[in-house]
Design an enzyme around this catalytic site. Sequence first.
Site, PDB file in Angstrom:
ATOM      1  CG  ASN A 198      -1.741   1.219   1.401  1.00  0.00           C
ATOM      2  OD1 ASN A 198      -1.819   2.034   0.482  1.00  0.00           O
ATOM      3  ND2 ASN A 198      -2.368   1.369   2.553  1.00  0.00           N
ATOM      4  CD1 TRP A 199       3.473   1.022  -2.770  1.00  0.00           C
ATOM      5  CD2 TRP A 199       3.520   2.127  -4.727  1.00  0.00           C
ATOM      6  NE1 TRP A 199       4.184   0.256  -3.658  1.00  0.00           N
ATOM      7  CE2 TRP A 199       4.234   0.900  -4.865  1.00  0.00           C
ATOM      8  CE3 TRP A 199       3.421   2.972  -5.832  1.00  0.00           C
ATOM      9  CZ2 TRP A 199       4.836   0.523  -6.074  1.00  0.00           C
ATOM     10  CZ3 TRP A 199       4.022   2.598  -7.028  1.00  0.00           C
ATOM     11  CH2 TRP A 199       4.732   1.387  -7.138  1.00  0.00           C
ATOM     12  CE  LYS A 200       0.026   3.292   4.833  1.00  0.00           C
ATOM     13  NZ  LYS A 200       0.022   3.460   6.266  1.00  0.00           N
ATOM     14  CG  HIS A 216      -5.909   1.614   5.286  1.00  0.00           C
ATOM     15  ND1 HIS A 216      -5.465   2.524   6.215  1.00  0.00           N
ATOM     16  CD2 HIS A 216      -4.872   0.772   5.044  1.00  0.00           C
ATOM     17  CE1 HIS A 216      -4.199   2.245   6.520  1.00  0.00           C
ATOM     18  NE2 HIS A 216      -3.817   1.188   5.826  1.00  0.00           N
ATOM     19  CD  GLU A 229      -3.000   5.279   6.943  1.00  0.00           C
ATOM     20  OE1 GLU A 229      -3.034   5.410   5.705  1.00  0.00           O
ATOM     21  OE2 GLU A 229      -2.004   4.816   7.542  1.00  0.00           O
ATOM     22  CD  GLU A 288      -3.477  -2.854   7.389  1.00  0.00           C
ATOM     23  OE1 GLU A 288      -2.373  -3.002   6.898  1.00  0.00           O
ATOM     24  OE2 GLU A 288      -4.177  -1.845   7.201  1.00  0.00           O
ATOM     25  N   GLY A 330       2.399   2.023  10.827  1.00  0.00           N
ATOM     26  CA  GLY A 330       3.288   3.176  10.664  1.00  0.00           C
ATOM     27  C   GLY A 330       3.981   3.590  11.947  1.00  0.00           C
ATOM     28  CB  SER A 335       5.396  -1.944  11.818  1.00  0.00           C
ATOM     29  OG  SER A 335       4.877  -0.661  12.115  1.00  0.00           O
ATOM     30  N   GLY A 369       2.810  -1.248   4.329  1.00  0.00           N
ATOM     31  CA  GLY A 369       2.800   0.170   4.007  1.00  0.00           C
ATOM     32  C   GLY A 369       4.205   0.665   3.713  1.00  0.00           C
ATOM     33  N   GLY A 370       4.823   1.277   4.707  1.00  0.00           N
ATOM     34  CA  GLY A 370       6.132   1.924   4.537  1.00  0.00           C
ATOM     35  C   GLY A 370       7.168   1.083   3.800  1.00  0.00           C
TER      36      GLY A 370
HETATM   37  C1  PEP Z   1      -0.818  -0.012   6.193  1.00  0.00           C
HETATM   38  O1  PEP Z   1      -1.022   1.183   6.144  1.00  0.00           O
HETATM   39  O2  PEP Z   1      -1.640  -0.773   5.656  1.00  0.00           O
HETATM   40  C2  PEP Z   1       0.366  -0.481   6.898  1.00  0.00           C
HETATM   41  C3  PEP Z   1       0.363  -1.704   7.325  1.00  0.00           C
HETATM   42  O3  PEP Z   1       1.401   0.415   7.061  1.00  0.00           O
HETATM   43  P1  PEP Z   1       2.849   0.102   7.703  1.00  0.00           P
HETATM   44  O4  PEP Z   1       3.352  -1.165   7.078  1.00  0.00           O
HETATM   45  O5  PEP Z   1       3.684   1.293   7.328  1.00  0.00           O
HETATM   46  O6  PEP Z   1       2.647  -0.041   9.169  1.00  0.00           O
END
Ligand code: PEP
Length: 251
Positions: free
Chosen positions: A9-11, A95, A97, A167, A173, A212, A233-234
């Site tokens: 997920n590049w957000k 999600h 967010e 999640e 994050g 993470s 994500g990151g």
């Molecule tokens: C996400 O936003 O779906 C996520 C899991 O982010 P991160 O891996 O950065 O925690």
Amino acid sequence: MRRPLVAGNWKMHGTRGSIAKLVTELSVQAMPADVDVAIFPGLIYLQTVLAAVADCAIVVGSQDCAVQMEEGALTGETSALQLQDLGCSMVIVGHSERRQLQEENDGVICRKFIAAQSAGLTPILCVGETLAEREAGLALLTVQRQVDAILLELGVDVLRNAVIAYEPIWAIGTGLTASPEQAQEIHAQIRAHVAKYSASIAQELRIIYGGSVKAANAAELFAQADIDGGLVGGASLNADEFSAICRAAGN
Ligand code: PEP
């Protein structure tokens, strides 16, 4: 036997330059043949990324879709049919967010889930508890409520073509990862909950973990019996790191 899925997920990250570099780097990585790999760029870059990975075994999805499947008077929105028309095959719905920042509730998420499936896209339904909910012993209840918002409204059959991403919000994050045991416990409980409606659908359902995930912790998470890959994500913004995570999901 469930085929693992690793989804990046590049957000709201990237520019034309950085995204071109990332897809070039991704396209030369050794990706495992026994893992489905998907990436979710920002909407405005979807077409570029779809063209760039056309010859790779990487599927492209959208981070969101509108509540209605077909086009219409919804300024600023993108319909699931439009995403399908571009060449997307998956869409992330619910999600945390978006639940938090866009105040998306279970009803809205359910409509997006229906829109995605009606357009032939596979929804990845995100569920997860806040730190306060976990500390109050409400993690399972929260996640069950989010799954039930789909199950009770649409019936268990819709989970034949869907993925659930667990999640925990406190792990997204933040650098904090749920321990493999903490994640496995919730994954197993989600599967057991779905099994009350259909044992065979529960058995086939892919439940991936997000929060993470990095190359350093992926193998241990993915080794758990009910963890079928990750939503990343990151770490998905770095081709070496992301491909290492994909390889950790393979055999
Ligand atoms: C996400 O936003 O779906 C996520 C899991 O982010 P991160 O891996 O950065 O925690």
